[in-house]
Write a protein that holds these residues in place. Structure first.
Motif, mmCIF file in Angstrom:
data_model
loop_
_atom_site.group_PDB
_atom_site.id
_atom_site.type_symbol
_atom_site.label_atom_id
_atom_site.label_comp_id
_atom_site.label_asym_id
_atom_site.label_seq_id
_atom_site.Cartn_x
_atom_site.Cartn_y
_atom_site.Cartn_z
ATOM 1 N N VAL A 95 0.846 -1.191 0.000
ATOM 2 C CA VAL A 95 0.000 0.000 0.000
ATOM 3 C C VAL A 95 0.882 1.242 0.000
ATOM 4 C CG1 VAL A 95 -1.743 1.323 1.282
ATOM 5 C CG2 VAL A 95 -1.843 -1.183 1.274
ATOM 6 N N LEU A 96 0.535 2.185 -0.881
ATOM 7 C CA LEU A 96 1.177 3.495 -0.926
ATOM 8 C C LEU A 96 0.118 4.533 -0.596
ATOM 9 C CD1 LEU A 96 3.211 5.722 -1.641
ATOM 10 C CD2 LEU A 96 2.654 5.333 -4.066
ATOM 11 N N GLY A 97 0.310 5.263 0.495
ATOM 12 C CA GLY A 97 -0.587 6.354 0.859
ATOM 13 C C GLY A 97 0.000 7.678 0.419
ATOM 14 N N ILE A 98 -0.820 8.497 -0.233
ATOM 15 C CA ILE A 98 -0.392 9.809 -0.705
ATOM 16 C C ILE A 98 -1.177 10.870 0.054
ATOM 17 C CG2 ILE A 98 -0.358 11.373 -2.683
ATOM 18 C CD1 ILE A 98 0.040 8.885 -4.461
ATOM 19 N N CYS A 99 -0.474 11.772 0.729
ATOM 20 C CA CYS A 99 -1.064 12.874 1.492
ATOM 21 C C CYS A 99 -2.090 12.332 2.494
ATOM 22 C CB CYS A 99 -1.620 13.945 0.561
ATOM 23 S SG CYS A 99 -1.905 15.526 1.398
ATOM 24 N N LEU A 100 -3.393 12.503 2.258
ATOM 25 C CA LEU A 100 -4.391 11.965 3.187
ATOM 26 C C LEU A 100 -4.222 10.452 3.344
ATOM 27 C CD1 LEU A 100 -6.997 12.443 4.940
ATOM 28 C CD2 LEU A 100 -8.276 11.804 2.883
ATOM 29 N N GLY A 101 -3.833 9.763 2.278
ATOM 30 C CA GLY A 101 -3.598 8.318 2.354
ATOM 31 C C GLY A 101 -2.521 7.976 3.362
ATOM 32 N N LEU A 102 -1.436 8.753 3.362
ATOM 33 C CA LEU A 102 -0.364 8.605 4.357
ATOM 34 C C LEU A 102 -0.909 8.845 5.758
ATOM 35 C CD1 LEU A 102 2.827 8.927 5.314
ATOM 36 C CD2 LEU A 102 2.283 11.336 5.025
ATOM 37 N N GLN A 103 -1.664 9.912 5.905
ATOM 38 C CA GLN A 103 -2.197 10.274 7.217
ATOM 39 C C GLN A 103 -3.166 9.214 7.727
ATOM 40 O OE1 GLN A 103 -3.785 14.142 6.283
ATOM 41 N NE2 GLN A 103 -1.786 14.804 5.519
ATOM 42 N N ALA A 104 -3.973 8.648 6.838
ATOM 43 C CA ALA A 104 -4.911 7.600 7.236
ATOM 44 C C ALA A 104 -4.162 6.368 7.728
ATOM 45 C CB ALA A 104 -5.830 7.237 6.073
ATOM 46 N N ILE A 105 -3.132 5.944 6.988
ATOM 47 C CA ILE A 105 -2.321 4.797 7.431
ATOM 48 C C ILE A 105 -1.768 5.070 8.826
ATOM 49 C CG2 ILE A 105 -0.186 3.508 7.047
ATOM 50 C CD1 ILE A 105 -0.641 3.945 4.004
ATOM 51 N N ALA A 106 -1.188 6.254 9.006
ATOM 52 C CA ALA A 106 -0.579 6.595 10.291
ATOM 53 C C ALA A 106 -1.603 6.551 11.417
ATOM 54 C CB ALA A 106 0.085 7.971 10.219
ATOM 55 N N GLU A 107 -2.723 7.238 11.235
ATOM 56 C CA GLU A 107 -3.715 7.324 12.313
ATOM 57 C C GLU A 107 -4.361 5.966 12.603
ATOM 58 O OE1 GLU A 107 -7.716 9.812 12.729
ATOM 59 O OE2 GLU A 107 -5.876 10.989 13.052
ATOM 60 N N LEU A 108 -4.694 5.218 11.561
ATOM 61 C CA LEU A 108 -5.357 3.928 11.754
ATOM 62 C C LEU A 108 -4.464 2.902 12.445
ATOM 63 C CD1 LEU A 108 -7.178 3.712 8.320
ATOM 64 C CD2 LEU A 108 -8.277 4.003 10.568
#
Length: 184
Positions: free
Chosen positions: A71-84
């Motif tokens: 999985v590659l998170g970009i911007c909000l995607g990165l933030q979602a991975i981090a928070e979840l």
């Protein structure tokens, strides 16, 4: 060897279509799916979690992290991975989009290591990761943000704060090509 199939999960970001194009340009089969798509309906060798406006609109992202594909998170995607996964996301000091010079802090990282020692990016820092989840390490930073990119190669989870899909980001296509290699 056949090319991997990489699905872009649309978190309602303004550049999501460009992420799909960047993957097509990298030679892979790709499709953009809404973030309410049931995980069982996703046939992919990798996922890109797009940017978007709000953590309130990340749909079934938490379930997608259990699909056992990179999985590659970009911007909000990165933030979602981090928070979840137990990290911390807070408001940044700089809202809006701007050019940001990013320093690569791990030149062995499979996603961003090839960009070392650094690259110019286009990013918004309205929200940003302040603490990475267990198992992750910071792979890029800047004078604006301490977590410009993070990786957990053991789980094949990666993220960047910036938008590699836009023309303002230097070497952005290289990030997608590196992710394709991870998905192989």
């Amino acid at each position: 060897m056949s090319e991997p199939r990489i699905v872009v999960i649309d978190n309602h970001g303004q550049f999501t279509h460009l992420e799909g194009r960047a993957l097509r340009d990298a030679g892979v089969d790709t499709e953009i799916l809404d973030n309410d798509t049931p995980p069982g309906d996703i046939d992919a060798d990798g996922l890109v979690l797009s940017g978007g406006p709000s953590m309130d609109r990340i749909g079934r992202t938490e379930e997608y992290l259990d699909l056992d594909v990179p999985v590659l998170g970009i911007c909000l995607g990165l933030q979602a991975i981090a928070e979840l996964l137990g990290g911390t996301v807070e408001s940044g000091d700089y809202g809006g989009y701007a050019d940001v010079d990013v320093t690569i802090t791990d030149d062995d990282d499979p996603l961003v290591g090839s960009l070392a020692p650094g690259t110019r990016t286009w990013a918004s820092h309205a929200d940003e990761v302040k603490a990475v989840p267990d198992g992750f390490h910071v792979t890029a930073d800047s004078d604006v943000c301490g977590v410009e990119a993070m990786s957990d190669p053991d789980r094949d989870l990666y993220g960047v704060q910036w938008h590699p899909e836009v023309s303002h980001t230097e070497r952005g296509q290289e990030v997608f090509e590196n992710f394709v290699e991870i998905c192989r």
